[in-house]
Each structure stands twice: as C-alpha cells, then as structure tokens.
Design a protein around this motif. Structure first.
Motif, mmCIF file in Angstrom:
data_model
loop_
_atom_site.group_PDB
_atom_site.id
_atom_site.type_symbol
_atom_site.label_atom_id
_atom_site.label_comp_id
_atom_site.label_asym_id
_atom_site.label_seq_id
_atom_site.Cartn_x
_atom_site.Cartn_y
_atom_site.Cartn_z
ATOM 1 N N VAL A 1 40.239 31.618 33.296
ATOM 2 C CA VAL A 1 39.787 32.229 34.551
ATOM 3 C C VAL A 1 39.095 33.566 34.276
ATOM 4 O O VAL A 1 38.051 33.883 34.862
ATOM 5 N N LEU A 2 39.676 34.346 33.370
ATOM 6 C CA LEU A 2 39.059 35.629 33.038
ATOM 7 C C LEU A 2 37.667 35.445 32.429
ATOM 8 O O LEU A 2 36.745 36.213 32.718
ATOM 9 N N ASP A 3 37.534 34.416 31.614
ATOM 10 C CA ASP A 3 36.278 34.221 30.889
ATOM 11 C C ASP A 3 35.194 33.576 31.746
ATOM 12 O O ASP A 3 34.033 33.983 31.685
ATOM 13 N N THR A 4 35.575 32.587 32.548
ATOM 14 C CA THR A 4 34.565 31.806 33.260
ATOM 15 C C THR A 4 34.357 32.222 34.706
ATOM 16 O O THR A 4 33.353 31.845 35.311
ATOM 17 N N ARG A 5 35.271 32.999 35.270
ATOM 18 C CA ARG A 5 35.131 33.364 36.683
ATOM 19 C C ARG A 5 35.001 34.882 36.861
ATOM 20 O O ARG A 5 33.945 35.380 37.259
ATOM 21 N N ILE A 6 36.064 35.592 36.552
ATOM 22 C CA ILE A 6 36.096 37.014 36.892
ATOM 23 C C ILE A 6 35.090 37.816 36.075
ATOM 24 O O ILE A 6 34.343 38.641 36.621
ATOM 25 N N ASP B 1 29.524 40.877 38.593
ATOM 26 C CA ASP B 1 28.883 42.100 38.120
ATOM 27 C C ASP B 1 29.955 42.998 37.496
ATOM 28 O O ASP B 1 31.101 43.019 37.957
ATOM 29 N N PRO B 2 29.631 43.706 36.428
ATOM 30 C CA PRO B 2 30.640 44.442 35.661
ATOM 31 C C PRO B 2 31.555 45.357 36.480
ATOM 32 O O PRO B 2 32.769 45.350 36.265
ATOM 33 N N PRO B 3 31.040 46.168 37.423
ATOM 34 C CA PRO B 3 31.969 47.024 38.175
ATOM 35 C C PRO B 3 32.995 46.231 38.975
ATOM 36 O O PRO B 3 34.177 46.582 39.017
ATOM 37 N N THR B 4 32.556 45.122 39.615
ATOM 38 C CA THR B 4 33.487 44.294 40.382
ATOM 39 C C THR B 4 34.525 43.650 39.468
ATOM 40 O O THR B 4 35.725 43.635 39.776
ATOM 41 N N ALA B 5 34.073 43.114 38.347
ATOM 42 C CA ALA B 5 34.993 42.478 37.400
ATOM 43 C C ALA B 5 35.992 43.488 36.853
ATOM 44 O O ALA B 5 37.183 43.191 36.702
ATOM 45 N N ARG C 1 39.401 38.614 46.984
ATOM 46 C CA ARG C 1 38.067 38.175 47.407
ATOM 47 C C ARG C 1 37.107 37.986 46.238
ATOM 48 O O ARG C 1 35.997 37.486 46.432
ATOM 49 N N VAL C 2 37.525 38.363 45.071
ATOM 50 C CA VAL C 2 36.694 38.161 43.869
ATOM 51 C C VAL C 2 36.882 36.713 43.408
ATOM 52 O O VAL C 2 38.016 36.222 43.337
ATOM 53 N N SER D 1 49.574 39.924 51.288
ATOM 54 C CA SER D 1 48.236 39.343 51.152
ATOM 55 C C SER D 1 47.211 40.135 51.944
ATOM 56 O O SER D 1 46.020 40.111 51.630
ATOM 57 N N SER D 2 47.673 40.847 52.963
ATOM 58 C CA SER D 2 46.765 41.610 53.816
ATOM 59 C C SER D 2 46.491 43.012 53.275
ATOM 60 O O SER D 2 45.783 43.782 53.923
ATOM 61 N N ASN D 3 47.030 43.343 52.124
ATOM 62 C CA ASN D 3 46.790 44.664 51.540
ATOM 63 C C ASN D 3 45.288 44.858 51.348
ATOM 64 O O ASN D 3 44.643 44.094 50.625
ATOM 65 N N PRO D 4 44.695 45.879 51.985
ATOM 66 C CA PRO D 4 43.224 46.022 51.944
ATOM 67 C C PRO D 4 42.665 46.165 50.532
ATOM 68 O O PRO D 4 41.646 45.551 50.199
ATOM 69 N N LYS D 5 43.309 46.967 49.713
ATOM 70 C CA LYS D 5 42.810 47.186 48.362
ATOM 71 C C LYS D 5 42.857 45.911 47.525
ATOM 72 O O LYS D 5 41.895 45.562 46.837
ATOM 73 N N ILE D 6 43.989 45.201 47.605
ATOM 74 C CA ILE D 6 44.130 43.968 46.829
ATOM 75 C C ILE D 6 43.197 42.891 47.363
ATOM 76 O O ILE D 6 42.623 42.108 46.597
ATOM 77 N N GLN D 7 43.030 42.869 48.693
ATOM 78 C CA GLN D 7 42.087 41.912 49.280
ATOM 79 C C GLN D 7 40.679 42.137 48.748
ATOM 80 O O GLN D 7 39.992 41.193 48.324
#
Length: 231
Positions: A87-92, A96-100, A139-140, A128-134
């Motif tokens: 998952v780390l290699d093929t998705r996240i 774009d680097p800052p989001t990842a 959402r990534v 699950s509703s934590n804004p930062k984690i969301q």
C-alpha cells in the motif's frame, strides 16, 4: 688422518670429534621431538558433540539439524508486512510528495503511540470524524487500506464510529514491522519533498530575476523617451 696421530694432540682431537657427534645427535633428537609434537597437534583427534576427543581412526558422526521452520504467527506477520509495504509503495507514495509525507507521518505517529504506550487505551483508537486524520490519512488513496493491514478495525461506540487497533502479541509485531516500513518511506518521500521545494525556489528566483530585468528595461525606456522629448 688427524685422529690417527698419537700423543696428546690425537686424544684431544678425538675427544672434540666425539663431543661434536654427541651435540649433533642431541640437536637431531630435539628436532625430531619437535617435529613429532607438531605432528601430534596437527593430527589431534576431532571432538564429538559433547567436546570429547575421539580416538584417531574413529569416524565422527554429527547429526544434521534442519533449520527452524516459520510458525503460523511468523507467516501471518510476514503477510501483513507485505500488504503494508504494498500500500505504501503503490498507493500512498504515488500521491504528490507533500500529501504522501503528511499521510505517512501521521500513520507513523499513530503506530508509535501504541507501541511506546502499550497499556494506554487512549492511543489504541481514534474517531473516524477527526478532522486532521480525515484530511491527512483517511481521504488519501490507500489510507484506510493501510490502517486495515496494520490491524485497525472500525467499530461503532455510542453512536460514533472509531478506528480501533488490535493489540494482541501478533498484531503488535505487525505494528513494529509497519513502523519500520513507515520510517523508511518517510525518509524517501521527505527527500522528494525537499527536492521539489528546491526546484520551486530556483524557479522563483529565476522568475524574480527576469522580472527585475524587465522592470529595469522599462525604466530605461522611460528615461530614454524623456530625454528625447527634451531635445
């Protein structure tokens, strides 16, 4: 011929020759003993499993010990580790680097809190509703998959959804492997972010230089037109 001479000279020569022969024999004997000692050391009998010397001429049989096979738990941990890295290699890391980087750093923090504080339940779940984690993880693309492969599951408690980590011994091992993988990808993605920022800075510096040259040319044109009007 010297030994055949009579008198004191002949006796002295004979005694000298006898002493020389005795000294030579002594040296040969010492050399022979040293050689035999080396031979004994070189031909020392091998040792068995208990470290006991086996007499010469006897065969030493050392039983074959097969390598330990992985247990069912080892296979489960290895499979979970493979899925996390996939998952780390093929998705996240493909975002774009800052989001990842934000997603990886947040996941690394969640995992480290659990491993560093295994008895603290407050670190083992989050809303699950934590804004930062969301925003930074869920959402990534691949964020929820990463959590599932690390042993997190969703549960509804008091009409609210939570992500809850499994803290059994097996899943703690999985979290340990996941932390190592996350730290490795954090380093890789951080280098990409740094390179991207460096390129952006260079472009801005180039743009500012061109802008300054353009403004200087405009001012020079104004002065030139003003001089012409006075003439």
């Amino acid at each position: 011929r010297e030994l055949r001479r009579g008198g004191k000279d002949g006796a002295a020569l004979q005694a000298s020759a006898t002493g020389t022969r005795q000294l030579g024999c002594t040296r040969l004997a010492r050399a022979f003993n040293m050689q035999n000692t080396d031979q004994i050391v070189d031909d020392a009998a091998p040792a068995d499993e208990q470290g006991q010397l086996v007499p010469a001429g006897h065969d030493v049989t050392i039983p074959y010990r097969a390598p330990d096979l992985p247990t069912k738990e080892d296979l489960q941990v290895a499979e979970a580790k493979k899925l996390v890295l996939r998952v780390l290699d093929t998705r996240i890391s493909q975002q774009d680097p800052p989001t990842a980087l934000c997603a990886i750093q947040l996941a690394l923090k969640l995992v480290s809190n659990i491993l560093d504080n295994p008895g603290e339940e407050k670190y083992q779940r989050f809303k699950s509703s934590n804004p930062k984690i969301q925003k930074q993880l869920l959402r990534v693309p691949g964020g929820d998959e990463l959590l599932l492969h690390m042993g997190f599951k969703t549960k509804v408690q008091e009409f609210e959804e939570f992500w809850v980590a499994c803290v059994s011994p097996i899943w703690l091992r999985v979290l340990g492997e996941a932390r190592a993988g996350l730290a490795r990808y954090e380093t890789l993605v951080a280098s990409k972010v740094e390179e991207q920022q460096k390129q952006t800075k260079q472009r801005l510096e180039g743009t500012n230089k061109v802008r300054q040259e353009t403004l200087a040319q405009i001012e020079a044109d104004k002065l030139d037109r003003r001089d012409r009007s006075w003439r």
